[in-house]
Design an enzyme around this catalytic site. Structure first.
Site, PDB file in Angstrom:
ATOM      1  CG  ASP A  30     -46.522  49.751  45.663  1.00  0.00           C
ATOM      2  OD1 ASP A  30     -45.846  49.902  44.634  1.00  0.00           O
ATOM      3  OD2 ASP A  30     -47.701  49.316  45.654  1.00  0.00           O
ATOM      4  CG  PHE A 252     -33.314  50.553  19.307  1.00  0.00           C
ATOM      5  CD1 PHE A 252     -32.275  50.454  20.243  1.00  0.00           C
ATOM      6  CD2 PHE A 252     -34.603  50.335  19.751  1.00  0.00           C
ATOM      7  CE1 PHE A 252     -32.528  50.157  21.562  1.00  0.00           C
ATOM      8  CE2 PHE A 252     -34.867  50.025  21.075  1.00  0.00           C
ATOM      9  CZ  PHE A 252     -33.823  49.941  21.969  1.00  0.00           C
ATOM     10  CG  LEU A 253     -30.706  50.511  12.582  1.00  0.00           C
ATOM     11  CD1 LEU A 253     -29.505  50.964  11.769  1.00  0.00           C
ATOM     12  CD2 LEU A 253     -32.000  50.874  11.828  1.00  0.00           C
ATOM     13  CB  ALA A 255     -35.203  43.249  10.747  1.00  0.00           C
ATOM     14  CB  CYS A 263     -42.059  51.503  27.111  1.00  0.00           C
ATOM     15  SG  CYS A 263     -41.661  51.017  28.780  1.00  0.00           S
ATOM     16  CE  LYS A 266     -47.279  52.766  29.474  1.00  0.00           C
ATOM     17  NZ  LYS A 266     -46.975  54.051  30.103  1.00  0.00           N
TER      18      LYS A 266
END
Ligand code: UGA
Length: 450
Positions: A30, A252-253, A255, A263, A266
């Site tokens: 880096d 991913f349901l 609410a 992420c 973007k």
């Protein structure tokens, strides 16, 4: 096996450390010398559960090294991964690939034998091809292949996601490169993780399609939640019931206040721009981007409505500012939109987050930061749950209620049960469920346009 990892951000550091755990010699490089000095001592600059212990083990085993000298990471490496940042460009929101291209140029100059150069950062379709061209232009006689290997890890669960992924996607049509990367991922081959070998463009597209689909799923359930409120239905039961259909799936349901993080915002934006540029507009994802942005703003109105339509001079307690639990990341977090809107409306805000306050201080001003959740609730007119950290799930709500000016809770992550809130006598507003008004049975939301 020896690999170089260029970039020690989330993806680079987690991947490098996990590859070392696979038994590979890893050299991470880096440009940030201070960061490299910290990492050499095993001091992880990000909050990621399990990462520090794992890194410590790899350092002690001598399998991972940190340097600012790219040459050390590239010379003798079988594969060099590019895991540098691809932030959205200020001017147009396109992914800024200058760090990737710069890394490609520098890697080319250091290569001393056949090397597979792998793009691991999330990069638009065509980037691997461009990287190949840059390397060829920089060092015409170089022996190399460029492959794409996107990362699907989630912040907060990154080590586990790397070690036990649902799949690994590798984009290359070179058999030689495939052989090297098969060896790099050998432990995952052994435990039968599906590994998808495909073309580079397909591999690059897969990453965007995956994130855009997940963002769409979240946005879909968020809009269903709005409708549930009007219709007197319960979004959690709807999500559970549709999620039991194997074609839909239960993940991913949940609410909430809208997706955030470094992420989804973007990548959804970048995908829509690629769609526009290539003449295949992604209208669903374009709508998702817009609906999600609107939703974060609407959450501020919802909080104001819960306070009777006016928060001027009121004290709002906020629990959680990170974009999700188990991370100190506040990039594109709903908190960064909601809190300033509440301040604009005249509210005073006290807030607490177990890990993200240091980061949030860089973006939020005039917040009364507290050391723990109970202090946030003291004398508050309303308490808002913005991030579902586990420690907020088990609060002594009777104590909280007594210390507040008004027993009012806006739970934007649905972590509490309606029955419990009713029992405790809270005015309780959540997502996609009926509001509980004090001393009343559940009623339908009266506020419109939320
Ligand atoms: C996401 C993807 O899940 C990873 O697979 C991918 O590798 C990563 O982006 C990336 O591109 O690097 P991450 O941003 O760490 O990972 O976080 P997620 O767990 O996906 O959550 C994203 C946002 O969606 C959060 O704001 C979260 O609160 C929200 N969310 C998630 C919901 O509102 N509801 C849900 O049901 C799930």
């Amino acid at each position: 096996m020896r690999i170089g990892m260029v970039g020690t951000g989330y993806v680079g550091l987690v991947s490098g450390t996990c590859f070392a755990e696979f038994g590979i010699d890893v050299v991470c490089v880096d440009k940030d010398a201070t960061k490299i000095e910290r990492l050499k001592k095993g001091d992880v600059p990000i909050f990621e559960p399990g990462l520090e212990d794992l890194l410590d083990r790899q350092i002690k085993a001598g399998r991972i090294h940190f340097t600012t000298n790219l040459d050390e990471a590239v010379k003798g490496a079988d594969a060099v991964f590019i895991a540098v940042g691809t932030p959205p460009r200020q001017s147009d929101g396109h992914a800024d690939l200058s760090y990737v291209y710069q890394a490609a140029k520098e890697i080319a100059a250091c290569m001393d034998g056949y090397t597979v150069v792998v793009t691991k950062s999330t990069v638009p379709v065509g980037t691997a091809r461009e990287v190949e061209q840059i390397i060829r232009d920089t060092k015409p006689d170089a022996e190399f292949d460029v492959a794409s290997n996107p990362e699907f890890l989630r912040e907060g669960a990154a080590v586990n996601d790397f070690m036990r992924p649902d799949r690994v996607v590798i984009g290359t049509s070179s058999e030689r490169a495939q052989k090297v990367l098969r060896e790099v991922y050998r432990p995952l081959f052994l435990n039968e993780t599906p590994i998808v070998f495909t073309k580079r463009e397909t591999s690059e597209m897969t990453k965007y399609a995956a994130n855009a689909f997940l963002a769409t799923k979240i946005t879909f359930i968020n809009e269903i939640a709005d409708l549930c409120e009007k219709a007197g239905a319960d979004v959690q039961d709807v999500a559970r019931a549709i999620g039991l259909d194997g074609r839909i799936g239960s993940k991913f349901l949940h609410a909430g206040p809208g997706y955030g993080g470094s992420c989804f915002p973007k990548d959804t934006l970048a995908l829509t721009q690629t769609g526009q540029a290539m003449g295949a507009p992604q209208r669903i994802v374009e709508t998702v981007v817009q609906v999600n942005a609107d939703r974060q703003k609407q959450m501020a109105s919802r909080i104001i409505a819960a306070c009777g339509g006016d928060v001027k001079g009121k004290r709002i307690g906020v629990l959680g500012v990170a974009f999700k639990p188990n991370t100190d990341d506040v990039r594109d977090a709903p908190s960064l939109v909601i809190l300033p809107l509440l301040q604009e409306a005249g509210a005073h805000i006290a807030a607490y987050d177990p890990e993200a306050m240091e980061q949030a201080r860089l973006f939020l001003t005039d917040i009364d930061w507290k050391d723990e959740a109970y202090q946030v609730a003291e004398n508050a007119d309303v308490l808002v749950i913005l991030t579902e950290w586990n420690e907020f799930r088990a609060l002594d709500l009777a104590r909280i209620g007594e210390s507040m000016k008004e027993k009012r809770l806006v739970d934007l992550r649905n972590i509490y049960k309606l029955e419990d809130m009713k029992e405790l006598g809270f005015h309780y507003v959540s997502i996609g469920r009926p509001d509980l008004l004090p001393e009343s049975k559940p009623v339908l939301k009266e506020v419109t346009g939320q």
